[in-house]
Scaffold this motif. Sequence first.
Motif, PDB file in Angstrom:
ATOM      1  N   SER A 201       0.594  -1.143   0.173  1.00  0.00           N
ATOM      2  CA  SER A 201       0.041   0.030  -0.075  1.00  0.00           C
ATOM      3  C   SER A 201       0.720   1.165   0.045  1.00  0.00           C
ATOM      4  CB  SER A 201      -0.869  -0.131   1.130  1.00  0.00           C
ATOM      5  OG  SER A 201      -0.228   0.307   2.307  1.00  0.00           O
ATOM      6  N   VAL A 202       2.074   1.035   0.095  1.00  0.00           N
ATOM      7  CA  VAL A 202       3.051   2.351   0.583  1.00  0.00           C
ATOM      8  C   VAL A 202       4.061   2.377  -0.692  1.00  0.00           C
ATOM      9  CG1 VAL A 202       4.729   3.549   1.874  1.00  0.00           C
ATOM     10  CG2 VAL A 202       2.742   2.381   2.879  1.00  0.00           C
ATOM     11  N   PHE A 203       4.690   1.218  -0.923  1.00  0.00           N
ATOM     12  CA  PHE A 203       5.716   0.933  -1.920  1.00  0.00           C
ATOM     13  C   PHE A 203       5.312   0.253  -3.126  1.00  0.00           C
ATOM     14  CE2 PHE A 203       7.727   1.220   2.203  1.00  0.00           C
ATOM     15  CZ  PHE A 203       9.035   2.367   1.793  1.00  0.00           C
ATOM     16  N   PRO A 204       5.562   1.067  -4.221  1.00  0.00           N
ATOM     17  CA  PRO A 204       4.969   0.249  -5.684  1.00  0.00           C
ATOM     18  C   PRO A 204       5.685  -0.747  -6.072  1.00  0.00           C
ATOM     19  CG  PRO A 204       6.336   2.164  -5.944  1.00  0.00           C
ATOM     20  CD  PRO A 204       6.224   2.016  -4.432  1.00  0.00           C
ATOM     21  N   THR A 205       6.904  -0.990  -5.899  1.00  0.00           N
ATOM     22  CA  THR A 205       7.422  -2.088  -6.424  1.00  0.00           C
ATOM     23  C   THR A 205       8.380  -2.974  -5.070  1.00  0.00           C
ATOM     24  OG1 THR A 205       7.837  -1.337  -8.405  1.00  0.00           O
ATOM     25  CG2 THR A 205       9.288  -3.182  -8.035  1.00  0.00           C
ATOM     26  N   ILE A 206       8.027  -4.455  -5.185  1.00  0.00           N
ATOM     27  CA  ILE A 206       8.686  -5.029  -3.983  1.00  0.00           C
ATOM     28  C   ILE A 206       9.242  -6.316  -4.445  1.00  0.00           C
ATOM     29  CG2 ILE A 206       8.218  -6.315  -1.874  1.00  0.00           C
ATOM     30  CD1 ILE A 206       5.555  -4.664  -1.396  1.00  0.00           C
ATOM     31  N   LEU A 207      10.330  -6.528  -4.348  1.00  0.00           N
ATOM     32  CA  LEU A 207      11.219  -8.031  -4.362  1.00  0.00           C
ATOM     33  C   LEU A 207      11.505  -8.511  -3.154  1.00  0.00           C
ATOM     34  CD1 LEU A 207      13.932  -6.832  -6.953  1.00  0.00           C
ATOM     35  CD2 LEU A 207      11.504  -7.791  -7.436  1.00  0.00           C
ATOM     36  N   SER A 208      11.231  -9.948  -3.020  1.00  0.00           N
ATOM     37  CA  SER A 208      11.428 -10.523  -1.973  1.00  0.00           C
ATOM     38  C   SER A 208      12.588 -11.675  -2.149  1.00  0.00           C
ATOM     39  CB  SER A 208      10.148 -11.443  -1.290  1.00  0.00           C
ATOM     40  OG  SER A 208       9.639 -12.173  -2.233  1.00  0.00           O
ATOM     41  N   ARG A 209      13.540 -11.984  -1.317  1.00  0.00           N
ATOM     42  CA  ARG A 209      14.363 -13.094  -1.377  1.00  0.00           C
ATOM     43  C   ARG A 209      14.344 -14.035   0.080  1.00  0.00           C
ATOM     44  NH1 ARG A 209      18.654 -16.377  -0.712  1.00  0.00           N
ATOM     45  NH2 ARG A 209      20.227 -16.043  -2.033  1.00  0.00           N
ATOM     46  N   LYS A 210      13.892 -15.225   0.107  1.00  0.00           N
ATOM     47  CA  LYS A 210      13.836 -16.107   1.288  1.00  0.00           C
ATOM     48  C   LYS A 210      15.034 -16.748   1.454  1.00  0.00           C
ATOM     49  CE  LYS A 210       8.851 -17.501   0.770  1.00  0.00           C
ATOM     50  NZ  LYS A 210       8.527 -16.998   1.962  1.00  0.00           N
ATOM     51  N   ILE A 211      15.349 -16.988   2.502  1.00  0.00           N
ATOM     52  CA  ILE A 211      16.783 -17.514   3.020  1.00  0.00           C
ATOM     53  C   ILE A 211      16.437 -18.797   3.098  1.00  0.00           C
ATOM     54  CG2 ILE A 211      18.643 -17.349   4.607  1.00  0.00           C
ATOM     55  CD1 ILE A 211      18.155 -14.722   3.103  1.00  0.00           C
ATOM     56  N   ALA A 212      17.360 -19.752   2.458  1.00  0.00           N
ATOM     57  CA  ALA A 212      17.169 -21.151   2.397  1.00  0.00           C
ATOM     58  C   ALA A 212      17.648 -21.706   3.723  1.00  0.00           C
ATOM     59  CB  ALA A 212      18.408 -21.977   1.544  1.00  0.00           C
ATOM     60  N   GLU A 213      16.633 -22.785   4.028  1.00  0.00           N
ATOM     61  CA  GLU A 213      16.729 -23.394   5.536  1.00  0.00           C
ATOM     62  C   GLU A 213      16.532 -22.344   6.713  1.00  0.00           C
ATOM     63  OE1 GLU A 213      20.448 -25.679   5.564  1.00  0.00           O
ATOM     64  OE2 GLU A 213      19.840 -26.636   3.690  1.00  0.00           O
ATOM     65  N   GLU A 214      15.816 -21.361   6.414  1.00  0.00           N
ATOM     66  CA  GLU A 214      15.638 -20.503   7.449  1.00  0.00           C
ATOM     67  C   GLU A 214      14.265 -19.796   7.221  1.00  0.00           C
ATOM     68  OE1 GLU A 214      18.672 -17.489   8.384  1.00  0.00           O
ATOM     69  OE2 GLU A 214      20.206 -18.574   7.567  1.00  0.00           O
ATOM     70  N   ILE A 215      13.729 -19.124   8.370  1.00  0.00           N
ATOM     71  CA  ILE A 215      12.370 -18.672   8.168  1.00  0.00           C
ATOM     72  C   ILE A 215      12.617 -16.992   7.612  1.00  0.00           C
ATOM     73  CG2 ILE A 215      10.260 -18.133   9.326  1.00  0.00           C
ATOM     74  CD1 ILE A 215      10.912 -20.132  11.398  1.00  0.00           C
ATOM     75  N   ASN A 216      13.821 -16.532   7.760  1.00  0.00           N
ATOM     76  CA  ASN A 216      14.002 -15.098   7.117  1.00  0.00           C
ATOM     77  C   ASN A 216      13.818 -15.004   5.859  1.00  0.00           C
ATOM     78  OD1 ASN A 216      15.854 -15.869   9.628  1.00  0.00           O
ATOM     79  ND2 ASN A 216      16.270 -13.596   9.292  1.00  0.00           N
ATOM     80  N   GLU A 217      13.318 -13.867   5.353  1.00  0.00           N
ATOM     81  CA  GLU A 217      13.388 -13.310   4.068  1.00  0.00           C
ATOM     82  C   GLU A 217      13.607 -11.897   4.286  1.00  0.00           C
ATOM     83  OE1 GLU A 217       9.373 -13.353   1.862  1.00  0.00           O
ATOM     84  OE2 GLU A 217       8.327 -13.842   4.044  1.00  0.00           O
ATOM     85  N   VAL A 218      13.988 -11.466   2.955  1.00  0.00           N
ATOM     86  CA  VAL A 218      14.364  -9.926   2.855  1.00  0.00           C
ATOM     87  C   VAL A 218      13.202  -9.278   1.935  1.00  0.00           C
ATOM     88  CG1 VAL A 218      16.191  -8.282   2.297  1.00  0.00           C
ATOM     89  CG2 VAL A 218      16.742 -10.144   3.722  1.00  0.00           C
ATOM     90  N   LEU A 219      12.707  -8.198   2.267  1.00  0.00           N
ATOM     91  CA  LEU A 219      11.909  -7.304   1.409  1.00  0.00           C
ATOM     92  C   LEU A 219      12.494  -6.278   0.903  1.00  0.00           C
ATOM     93  CD1 LEU A 219       8.561  -7.614   2.894  1.00  0.00           C
ATOM     94  CD2 LEU A 219       9.373  -9.190   1.586  1.00  0.00           C
ATOM     95  N   LEU A 220      12.830  -6.164  -0.505  1.00  0.00           N
ATOM     96  CA  LEU A 220      13.527  -4.946  -0.985  1.00  0.00           C
ATOM     97  C   LEU A 220      12.286  -4.161  -1.679  1.00  0.00           C
ATOM     98  CD1 LEU A 220      16.541  -6.720  -2.768  1.00  0.00           C
ATOM     99  CD2 LEU A 220      16.437  -5.719  -0.657  1.00  0.00           C
ATOM    100  N   CYS A 221      11.964  -2.871  -1.079  1.00  0.00           N
ATOM    101  CA  CYS A 221      10.901  -2.130  -1.296  1.00  0.00           C
ATOM    102  C   CYS A 221      11.354  -0.698  -2.148  1.00  0.00           C
ATOM    103  CB  CYS A 221      10.070  -1.917   0.045  1.00  0.00           C
ATOM    104  SG  CYS A 221       9.754  -3.305   0.793  1.00  0.00           S
ATOM    105  N   PHE A 222      11.010  -0.735  -3.029  1.00  0.00           N
ATOM    106  CA  PHE A 222      11.424   0.616  -3.942  1.00  0.00           C
ATOM    107  C   PHE A 222      10.479   1.606  -3.721  1.00  0.00           C
ATOM    108  CE2 PHE A 222      13.248  -2.906  -5.988  1.00  0.00           C
ATOM    109  CZ  PHE A 222      14.339  -2.640  -6.413  1.00  0.00           C
TER     110      PHE A 222
END
Length: 271
Positions: A201-222
Motif C-alpha cells: 500500500s506504500v511501496f509500488p515495487t517489492i522484491l523478496s528473497r527467502k533465505i534457504a533453510e531459514e524462516i528469514n526473508e528480505v523484502l526490497l521495497c522501492f
Amino acid sequence: MGICASAASSHKKKNKKKSKAASAAVTPSACLSVDSGFLCCAHHEVMVAGLSMLGVGTQQNKDVPVSVLLVGLGGGGLPQFLRDFVPNATVEVVELDPVVLEVAKEWFGFRPDERLSVTLGDGLERISSLEKEGGRLFDVIMFDVDNKDSSLGMSCPPAAFVETPVLQKVFNVLSPRGLFMLNLVCRDPILRKTVLERVRSVFPTILSRKIAEEINEVLLCFREEKDAAHILPSLSQAAKNFQSTLSYESTEPKRRPHIDIAEMLKDLVIE
C-alpha cells in the motif's frame, strides 16, 4: 574471527600472579580480531547485495554517495561491512539498548567513525523525528530488529514497525531513488500476507528473497515504481557492477569482502 594469544603467552611461568593480573586486564576486544569482510547472517548478505539496485558500481554512479539508515545494531557486522567495503557509503545506526552497543564494541570490534555513527534511542522515534525535521533523506533504510514477543507469529520485526503509518514515514524519509529493506521472520502465513499488503500500500515495487533453510526473508521495497519485466533480467549485470566496486581501504590489504552478490540476488521474486 581470530583469537589472539598475547594474554596467554605473556609471562608464562615466570610470575603466575602477574600473569593472572595481566590476563584479567586484557579486554575481549583486545583479544579478538574481527574480519569485517565476513557477514555471519545470510539476510545481511542479501541486504548488502540489494544495494546493487541503486546502481552502485556503474560508471555514472562512481562518485555518488550512498546514505544508509539501519535500525538495529546487533553485533555491528552489517554496518561495518557497509562502511568498510561500499565506496562513499555513510551509515547511521539506531540502537535502543546501550548494552548492545557496548557488547558490539567489546566483543565484536565495532568501531564507529565519521562514516559510521550510532544513535541510541527508539528507531521509530528516530524516523518520526527525521520526517518532522525534514531536509535529510536516506538512499537506503534497513529494519533488522527482533521482536521480543515470540507469541505473535512474527519474530522480526516488532509489529509496530510494519504498521502502515510507520511505513509511510519510512517512504517519506527515503530519497527519490530510495530503497527500504526489511528483514521479515514470520511463521504465520496469514500475518505475512497482512504485512505484505501493508507494504504494497506504500511501496509500488517489492522484491523478496527467502533465505534457504531459514524462516528469514528480505523484502526490497522501492520508493519509485520499477518495470517488473525489466528489473529481474537486469540483476546479473547489476550484481557484476556492484561486486567489482567493493573495496577495502585499510592498512590490512588481506581483508576483502567475502560475498557473492550474484548468488544473493538470483532467487529474488516480485511480490
